[in-house]
Design a protein around this motif. Structure first.
Motif, mmCIF file in Angstrom:
data_model
loop_
_atom_site.group_PDB
_atom_site.id
_atom_site.type_symbol
_atom_site.label_atom_id
_atom_site.label_comp_id
_atom_site.label_asym_id
_atom_site.label_seq_id
_atom_site.Cartn_x
_atom_site.Cartn_y
_atom_site.Cartn_z
ATOM 1 N N LEU A 54 -10.992 5.081 10.808
ATOM 2 C CA LEU A 54 -11.749 6.123 10.084
ATOM 3 C C LEU A 54 -10.806 7.095 9.367
ATOM 4 C CD1 LEU A 54 -14.530 6.622 12.760
ATOM 5 C CD2 LEU A 54 -14.940 5.985 10.372
ATOM 6 N N TYR A 55 -9.729 7.472 10.056
ATOM 7 C CA TYR A 55 -8.739 8.337 9.400
ATOM 8 C C TYR A 55 -8.176 7.633 8.158
ATOM 9 C CZ TYR A 55 -8.311 11.991 13.016
ATOM 10 O OH TYR A 55 -8.539 13.048 13.851
ATOM 11 N N LEU A 56 -7.943 6.340 8.315
ATOM 12 C CA LEU A 56 -7.379 5.574 7.197
ATOM 13 C C LEU A 56 -8.361 5.559 6.013
ATOM 14 C CD1 LEU A 56 -5.099 3.822 6.173
ATOM 15 C CD2 LEU A 56 -6.085 1.858 7.373
ATOM 16 N N CYS A 57 -9.642 5.350 6.289
ATOM 17 C CA CYS A 57 -10.649 5.378 5.213
ATOM 18 C C CYS A 57 -10.580 6.707 4.469
ATOM 19 C CB CYS A 57 -12.070 5.224 5.782
ATOM 20 S SG CYS A 57 -12.416 3.565 6.342
ATOM 21 N N HIS A 58 -10.495 7.786 5.247
ATOM 22 C CA HIS A 58 -10.453 9.108 4.617
ATOM 23 C C HIS A 58 -9.225 9.252 3.722
ATOM 24 C CE1 HIS A 58 -9.066 13.312 4.459
ATOM 25 N NE2 HIS A 58 -10.319 13.506 4.078
ATOM 26 N N THR A 59 -8.067 8.817 4.219
ATOM 27 C CA THR A 59 -6.829 8.939 3.437
ATOM 28 C C THR A 59 -6.919 8.137 2.144
ATOM 29 O OG1 THR A 59 -5.642 9.134 5.500
ATOM 30 C CG2 THR A 59 -4.299 8.721 3.572
ATOM 31 N N LEU A 60 -7.441 6.913 2.261
ATOM 32 C CA LEU A 60 -7.560 6.084 1.055
ATOM 33 C C LEU A 60 -8.507 6.749 0.052
ATOM 34 C CD1 LEU A 60 -7.765 2.555 2.740
ATOM 35 C CD2 LEU A 60 -5.829 3.510 1.463
ATOM 36 N N ALA A 61 -9.647 7.234 0.558
ATOM 37 C CA ALA A 61 -10.627 7.870 -0.335
ATOM 38 C C ALA A 61 -10.013 9.078 -1.036
ATOM 39 C CB ALA A 61 -11.867 8.284 0.460
ATOM 40 N N GLU A 62 -9.222 9.829 -0.257
ATOM 41 C CA GLU A 62 -8.576 11.031 -0.791
ATOM 42 C C GLU A 62 -7.661 10.685 -1.974
ATOM 43 O OE1 GLU A 62 -6.065 12.831 2.113
ATOM 44 O OE2 GLU A 62 -6.808 14.841 1.662
ATOM 45 N N HIS A 63 -7.063 9.496 -1.902
ATOM 46 C CA HIS A 63 -6.164 9.066 -2.978
ATOM 47 C C HIS A 63 -6.866 8.155 -3.967
ATOM 48 C CE1 HIS A 63 -3.354 10.489 0.105
ATOM 49 N NE2 HIS A 63 -2.610 10.832 -0.926
ATOM 50 N N SER A 64 -8.180 8.209 -3.948
ATOM 51 C CA SER A 64 -9.009 7.391 -4.855
ATOM 52 C C SER A 64 -8.674 5.900 -4.787
ATOM 53 C CB SER A 64 -8.874 7.864 -6.301
ATOM 54 O OG SER A 64 -9.061 9.239 -6.378
ATOM 55 N N SER A 66 -9.705 2.244 -2.969
ATOM 56 C CA SER A 66 -10.895 1.688 -2.324
ATOM 57 C C SER A 66 -10.673 1.528 -0.821
ATOM 58 C CB SER A 66 -11.217 0.319 -2.930
ATOM 59 O OG SER A 66 -12.058 -0.384 -2.041
ATOM 60 N N PHE A 67 -11.658 1.974 -0.029
ATOM 61 C CA PHE A 67 -11.547 1.785 1.425
ATOM 62 C C PHE A 67 -12.599 0.802 1.930
ATOM 63 C CE2 PHE A 67 -15.145 4.447 2.779
ATOM 64 C CZ PHE A 67 -15.351 5.264 1.668
ATOM 65 N N ASP A 68 -13.190 0.034 1.001
ATOM 66 C CA ASP A 68 -14.250 -0.925 1.352
ATOM 67 C C ASP A 68 -13.839 -1.879 2.471
ATOM 68 O OD1 ASP A 68 -15.703 0.218 -0.574
ATOM 69 O OD2 ASP A 68 -15.676 -1.470 -1.998
ATOM 70 N N GLU A 69 -12.630 -2.417 2.316
ATOM 71 C CA GLU A 69 -12.191 -3.434 3.276
ATOM 72 C C GLU A 69 -12.073 -2.876 4.694
ATOM 73 O OE1 GLU A 69 -8.486 -5.872 2.797
ATOM 74 O OE2 GLU A 69 -9.280 -5.944 0.744
ATOM 75 N N ILE A 70 -11.488 -1.679 4.775
ATOM 76 C CA ILE A 70 -11.314 -1.058 6.100
ATOM 77 C C ILE A 70 -12.670 -0.689 6.673
ATOM 78 C CG2 ILE A 70 -10.165 0.802 7.380
ATOM 79 C CD1 ILE A 70 -8.192 -0.996 6.013
ATOM 80 N N PHE A 71 -13.533 -0.145 5.808
ATOM 81 C CA PHE A 71 -14.847 0.254 6.312
ATOM 82 C C PHE A 71 -15.641 -0.959 6.799
ATOM 83 C CE2 PHE A 71 -19.012 2.192 6.568
ATOM 84 C CZ PHE A 71 -18.693 3.424 7.127
ATOM 85 N N ALA A 72 -15.406 -2.092 6.134
ATOM 86 C CA ALA A 72 -16.112 -3.317 6.549
ATOM 87 C C ALA A 72 -15.725 -3.707 7.982
ATOM 88 C CB ALA A 72 -15.789 -4.451 5.582
ATOM 89 N N ILE A 73 -14.464 -3.462 8.350
ATOM 90 C CA ILE A 73 -14.031 -3.782 9.733
ATOM 91 C C ILE A 73 -14.792 -2.891 10.724
ATOM 92 C CG2 ILE A 73 -12.062 -3.896 11.319
ATOM 93 C CD1 ILE A 73 -10.198 -4.108 8.904
ATOM 94 N N ILE A 74 -14.938 -1.615 10.342
ATOM 95 C CA ILE A 74 -15.650 -0.677 11.217
ATOM 96 C C ILE A 74 -17.115 -1.117 11.378
ATOM 97 C CG2 ILE A 74 -16.425 1.733 11.428
ATOM 98 C CD1 ILE A 74 -13.915 2.523 9.768
#
Ligand code: ASP
Length: 449
Positions: A54-64, A66-74
């Motif tokens: 979840l922290y990783l998703c936030h960091t990726l989003a912050e840097h514009s 895509s966090f789709d792949e990580i969110f899919a794992i969650i």
């Protein structure tokens, strides 16, 4: 009837099988009425923790990015758990809304907190307990500081309305409703807050080990478990590096005198470790509770004739450290000597400056610096009052060929600290363990046999 609060850590909720273990533990005791879950943790050593993702998703989003792949794992992890549990709960809308919030700039705290939030929804459903969101009673100030008094007041009000509830760990809210988390591992704190809020008779902290061990198993072979320990002893051991509960988790329950039981979700029949306020004086001479230690200290020893008669010497020495922004760990003294023990992280390249100031301001006869020191704490009740404990400790170290560079029994009667060379650290811990624990166990076995 007493009320028990059960907090379950990440590995206890890592997959559906673990959720089922948690259910049978909770339902096997009527008194377990309030349950605090963590986010799903690792299933095996190389697995991912949901919170980290979840922290990783936030960091990726912050840097514009895509966090789709990580969110899919969650998503897969949670939906997989719900499916395997065969419960009638649709988490998809929740997951979608969380994803949308992260994409539109929600804070890191919000993102991380969703791990426990979703665990909580599943567990409440599985247990048929009420779901209580901790934003209702865990209060942080505008500046993000935890407000213990306001929280306690609200916790009593909110929790008394639910006879059985699941409360996600790790977070609360600021007055404007925004989410604020505790530091990592903070679900332990939520459990303690809930225990205090419902005046629990016991706070159970369920994890993947059967309590604390008397020494680090990487150093000592098969150390014995600690069955009972006082809050104070625990503080001494965890300060010295024993990996135990989140530090801040002790305070709410300690204040209310509620014992904590560390238990193993994978071996619920094991007694675990009970942390209590007081267990009375030791019954046998030389019984100890545990041994812990830390490496990477430097000792600065200052010698000056007639130091004891020189007014303000100690204060000036300490003010040199203070002026350099350095805190010290211990300060053993002799008639004409004072040593300060400082962790290398504190010293951080400032040794020369400190030594120059000491020379300048205190004109000592001698300054010695001992780098590469390790400190070992031997903790037990009534250590200072039991004759022979120190003798046994030093004899054990001498027999093992360990040179003791510093001794600090201080005023704390539950702790003797020795400083040894870093390279002697492991040998010293084993020697102390063997002298106090193995010798005792074989004596007991001899008596029994
Ligand atoms: N899930 C959070 C963490 O990984 C909090 C906790 O598990 O206690 O730090």
């Amino acid at each position: 009837m007493g009320v028990k609060v059960a907090k379950f850590g990440g590995t206890s909720l890592a997959d559906a099988e673990q959720f089922l273990k948690v259910r049978s533990i909770v339902l096997s005791d009527e008194e377990r009425r309030y349950v605090v879950p963590s986010a799903p943790g690792r299933r095996q050593p190389d697995d991912q923790k949901i919170t980290d993702l979840l922290y990783l998703c936030h960091t990726l989003a912050e840097h514009s990015v895509s966090f789709d792949e990580i969110f899919a794992i969650i998503e897969e992890r949670y939906l997989g758990i719900v499916e395997a549990l065969e419960i009638d709960l649709d988490l998809k809308p929740e997951l979608e809304s969380i994803k949308a919030q992260i994409a539109s700039g929600a804070s890191a705290d919000y993102a991380a907190s969703r791990g426990e939030y979703l665990s909580g929804l599943i567990l409440a459903h599985l247990l048929r307990f009420d779901f209580v969101d901790p934003v209702e009673f865990i209060v942080f100030t505008h500046r993000g500081e935890f407000d213990s008094e306001a929280t306690q007041e609200k916790a009593v009000q909110v929790l008394s309305r639910h006879s059985r509830a699941v409360i996600p760990g790790f977070y609360g809210a600021r007055p404007d409703g925004s989410i604020k988390t505790f530091s990592r591992g903070g679900s332990d704190i939520t459990g303690a807050i809930v225990a205090r809020g419902v005046s629990a008779s016991l706070y159970e902290n369920w994890t993947d080990v059967s309590g604390f061990l008397m020494a680090d198993p990487r150093i000592v072979d098969n150390p014995l478990p600690i069955e009972q320990i006082t809050y104070r002893e625990l503080r001494e051991l965890s300060y010295m590096g024993a990996n135990v509960l989140h530090e801040d988790a002790i305070f709410p329950v300690r204040k209310a005198g509620i014992p904590i039981n560390i238990k193993n979700t994978n071996a619920p029949q094991d007694k675990g470790t009970l942390i209590v306020k007081d267990v009375g004086p030791p019954t046998q001479m030389g019984t100890i509770t545990g041994i812990a230690g830390r490496k990477d200290f430097t000792v600065i020893a200052v010698e000056k004739a007639l130091m004891n008669a020189e007014l303000g010497f100690g204060r000036r020495l300490l003010s040199i450290l203070e002026d350099n922004g350095i805190s010290f760990e211990h300060m053993p003294t002799g008639i004409d000597t004072i040593s300060v023990v400082i962790s290398d992280a504190q010293l951080n390249g400032r040794l020369d400056r400190v030594l120059a100031s000491i020379r300048n301001k205190l004109s000592p006869d001698l300054i010695e610096v001992h780098p590469n020191m390790a400190l070992i704490a031997t903790v037990g009740r009534g250590m200072a009052r039991t004759p022979g404990v120190a003798a046994k400790l030093f004899a054990a170290l001498a027999d093992a060929g360990v040179n003791v560079r510093m001794i600090d029994q201080g005023s704390s009667e539950i702790n003797i600290i020795v400083g040894v060379e870093t390279e002697d650290f492991e040998v010293a811990v084993r020697a102390i363990y063997d002298a106090f624990v193995r010798a005792r166990s074989s004596a007991d076995a001899g008596l029994a046999g």
